[in-house]
Write an enzyme that holds these catalytic residues in place. Structure first.
Site, PDB file in Angstrom:
ATOM      1  N   SER A 153       0.807  -1.219   0.000  1.00  0.00           N
ATOM      2  CA  SER A 153       0.000   0.000   0.000  1.00  0.00           C
ATOM      3  C   SER A 153       0.846   1.277   0.000  1.00  0.00           C
ATOM      4  O   SER A 153       0.385   2.330  -0.423  1.00  0.00           O
ATOM      5  CB  SER A 153      -0.931   0.004   1.214  1.00  0.00           C
ATOM      6  OG  SER A 153      -0.183  -0.227   2.385  1.00  0.00           O
ATOM      7  N   ASP A 393      -2.366   6.523  11.950  1.00  0.00           N
ATOM      8  CA  ASP A 393      -1.578   5.765  10.973  1.00  0.00           C
ATOM      9  C   ASP A 393      -0.268   6.518  10.731  1.00  0.00           C
ATOM     10  O   ASP A 393      -0.267   7.607  10.149  1.00  0.00           O
ATOM     11  CB  ASP A 393      -2.384   5.633   9.669  1.00  0.00           C
ATOM     12  CG  ASP A 393      -1.629   4.890   8.576  1.00  0.00           C
ATOM     13  OD1 ASP A 393      -0.387   4.774   8.662  1.00  0.00           O
ATOM     14  OD2 ASP A 393      -2.279   4.436   7.610  1.00  0.00           O
ATOM     15  N   HIS A 396       1.452   5.272   6.410  1.00  0.00           N
ATOM     16  CA  HIS A 396       1.071   5.833   5.110  1.00  0.00           C
ATOM     17  C   HIS A 396       1.221   7.355   5.099  1.00  0.00           C
ATOM     18  O   HIS A 396       1.304   7.983   6.154  1.00  0.00           O
ATOM     19  CB  HIS A 396      -0.366   5.423   4.782  1.00  0.00           C
ATOM     20  CG  HIS A 396      -0.526   3.945   4.636  1.00  0.00           C
ATOM     21  ND1 HIS A 396      -0.983   3.127   5.664  1.00  0.00           N
ATOM     22  CD2 HIS A 396      -0.250   3.118   3.600  1.00  0.00           C
ATOM     23  CE1 HIS A 396      -0.986   1.865   5.260  1.00  0.00           C
ATOM     24  NE2 HIS A 396      -0.546   1.822   4.019  1.00  0.00           N
TER      25      HIS A 396
END
Ligand SMILES: *[C@@H]1O[C@H](CO)[C@@H](O)[C@H](O)[C@H]1NC(C)=O
Ligand SMILES: *[C@@H]1O[C@H](CO)[C@@H](O)[C@H](O)[C@H]1NC(C)=O
Ligand SMILES: *[C@@H]1O[C@H](CO)[C@@H](O)[C@H](O)[C@H]1NC(C)=O
Ligand SMILES: *[C@@H]1O[C@H](CO)[C@@H](O)[C@H](O)[C@H]1NC(C)=O
Ligand SMILES: *[C@@H]1O[C@H](CO)[C@@H](O)[C@H](O)[C@H]1NC(C)=O
Ligand SMILES: *[C@@H]1O[C@H](CO)[C@@H](O)[C@H](O)[C@H]1NC(C)=O
Length: 420
Positions: A153, A393, A396
């Protein structure tokens, strides 16, 4: 705080499960849940008209007439050595609003992030300048070609960034984005140029390869198997690989080598090395150096522990508003893995360009999506947002943001190739 030493082993054990917890939830099923507008536009009719009306010609001529002929020679310059400078004039390179292809996971502003300055930093190498990004130039380089990002990702974030950087130079109706299992494909019609993302979080085969159901709790990697993936990479003109954070669940990982029934626990560094060797063998037997170009992205750092840059604190990357200035090397940034990549690449027949973006990204504790993102396809709830310690998070990146810089560096290399 500002140590350049290798990661503290005691903490290795505690960092990784948390990193995984984020990845598990955030990285799972994203291919399906990406809130992608279905942008498969029906353009062929228009396209014919455009062609007949000479539009294509005009467009190309304009592209070549582009007066930006500035060309920075980066051949002898270490572009990874430099600093982040404040530049709210030329940064960001695009806005959330201007890029219809951005997914909810990365649109931090739209998701409620109150500060915006993370968008205004430009990477300035010490010894040279990066060429100014020019989408039309890159589209010309990509004409009749495929550029493919392969990885997890994080790599998908770089793909999303690249699409946004390119798409503004393409008129509506002449660009499309669609998904097939394991892939996202952006197509620039006038250039017959394709930019793709391919899901392979370990590069080699694993039980996390399904585009939606990654069955991540009991990970199993097949260290000598790659064909299921690599058949999708055959003949691709420009390949950009990345794989890191999925390996970092525990210091050991279940794997097979040879007999698929013989599952054993491997030291992650060892397993990573074996996996990359499998990849290396594929490259050396399949890549045509005359027509294909291969890149490997160095690992993307995480910022899970604020005590690393702010001793005594007890948070993570949430609420960080400034890059780190000065020497810094975080503990989520595994030098052993970087060394494995470096050694594997050096042992190859095929030329692979290593884009060493780890250090420059490690300075950017301010640029992660934190709580302004989604989990399992949904934006965080109010309750989750109120608990950044558990829900931020720090793996990311927001877009526009740090992956744009990775792509500017990739662009600089492609430009270099093109002019040589
Ligand atoms: C750009 O940054 C400078 C220096 O911080 C500031 O004075 C100026 O107001 C900023 N301009 C915009 C448009 O944000
Ligand atoms: C379009 O690009 C593909 C590669 O992406 C290539 O195989 C094909 O030949 C190109 N088509 C034309 C008409 O050049
Ligand atoms: C996901 O994969 C697991 C194991 O491969 C399987 O048991 C489960 O039914 C799958 N779930 C879905 C929703 O397909
Ligand atoms: C894994 O192997 C590497 C290289 O041999 C070694 O440095 C490291 O300490 C090992 N890690 C574990 C957790 O055993
Ligand atoms: C490897 O698999 C076995 C059997 O499923 C399991 O007990 C063990 O915890 C796994 N090891 C790791 C590192 O996941
Ligand atoms: C990548 O960058 C790091 C830190 O800047 C450096 O220590 C390492 O040697 C570099 N690796 C290569 C292969 O240049």
């Amino acid at each position: 705080m500002t140590s350049q030493q290798s990661p503290n082993r005691a903490k290795y054990h505690s960092i990784l499960p948390i990193a995984l917890a984020c990845v598990l939830v955030l990285g799972t099923a994203r291919l399906v849940f990406d809130n992608l507008k279905s942008n498969r536009e029906s353009i062929f009719g228009q396209w014919q008209l455009w062609l007949r009306g000479g539009g294509f010609h005009r467009y190309i001529i304009n592209a070549f007439d582009d007066d930006d002929n500035s060309y920075e020679d980066i051949e002898d310059c270490n572009v990874f050595d430099g600093k982040w400078v404040w530049d709210n004039v030329s940064r960001p390179l695009y806005s959330e609003e201007s890029c219809p292809f951005l997914v909810k996971q990365v649109t931090c502003q739209r998701n409620g992030r109150p500060d915006k300055s993370y968008q205004n930093w430009r990477w300035q190498p010490n010894e040279c300048n990066l060429p100014r990004f020019n989408a039309v130039k890159l589209l010309r380089i990509l004409k009749n070609k495929r550029l493919m990002f392969v990885g997890d990702s994080i790599q998908r974030g770089q793909f999303d960034s690249m699409v946004c950087m390119l798409q503004s130079a393409i008129p509506d109706g002449k660009k499309s984005l669609h998904k097939v299992p394991s892939k996202k494909i952006f197509y620039a019609q006038e250039y017959n140029a394709t930019v793709e993302f391919y899901w392979a979080p370990f590069i080699i085969e694993s039980n996390s390869d399904h585009s939606t159901n990654h069955s991540v709790l009991k990970r199993l990697v097949k260290l000598d198997r790659i064909a299921d993936h690599s058949k999708n990479w055959e003949g691709v003109d420009i390949l950009v690989f990345e794989s890191y954070v999925w390996w970092m669940y525990k210091p050991i990982i279940n794997a097979t080598y040879g007999n698929l029934n013989d599952i054993q626990e491997y030291n992650v560094t060892t397993a990573y090395k074996m996996a990359l060797q499998t990849w290396a063998n594929w490259l050396d037997s399949s890549i045509n150096p005359q027509t294909q170009k291969v890149f490997f992205m160095s690992l993307s750092p995480t910022h899970l522990w604020s005590s690393e840059w702010n001793p005594g604190s007890d948070g993570n990357c949430f609420n960080e508003k400034e890059p780190i200035h000065g020497p810094y090397w975080g503990m989520g940034t595994n030098r052993e893995i970087m060394k494995v990549v470096q050694e594997t690449i050096q042992g190859l027949k095929t030329e692979v360009t290593f884009l060493n973006i780890t250090q420059l990204s490690d300075f950017r504790k301010d640029a992660h999506t934190t709580i302004y993102t989604e989990r399992k396809g949904k934006l965080l709830t109010k309750e989750q947002k109120a608990d950044p310690k558990n829900f931020a998070d720090c793996i990311h990146w927001c877009l526009p943001g740090v992956p744009d810089t990775w792509n500017e560096i990739l662009y600089a290399h492609l430009l270099q190739e093109f002019y040589n």
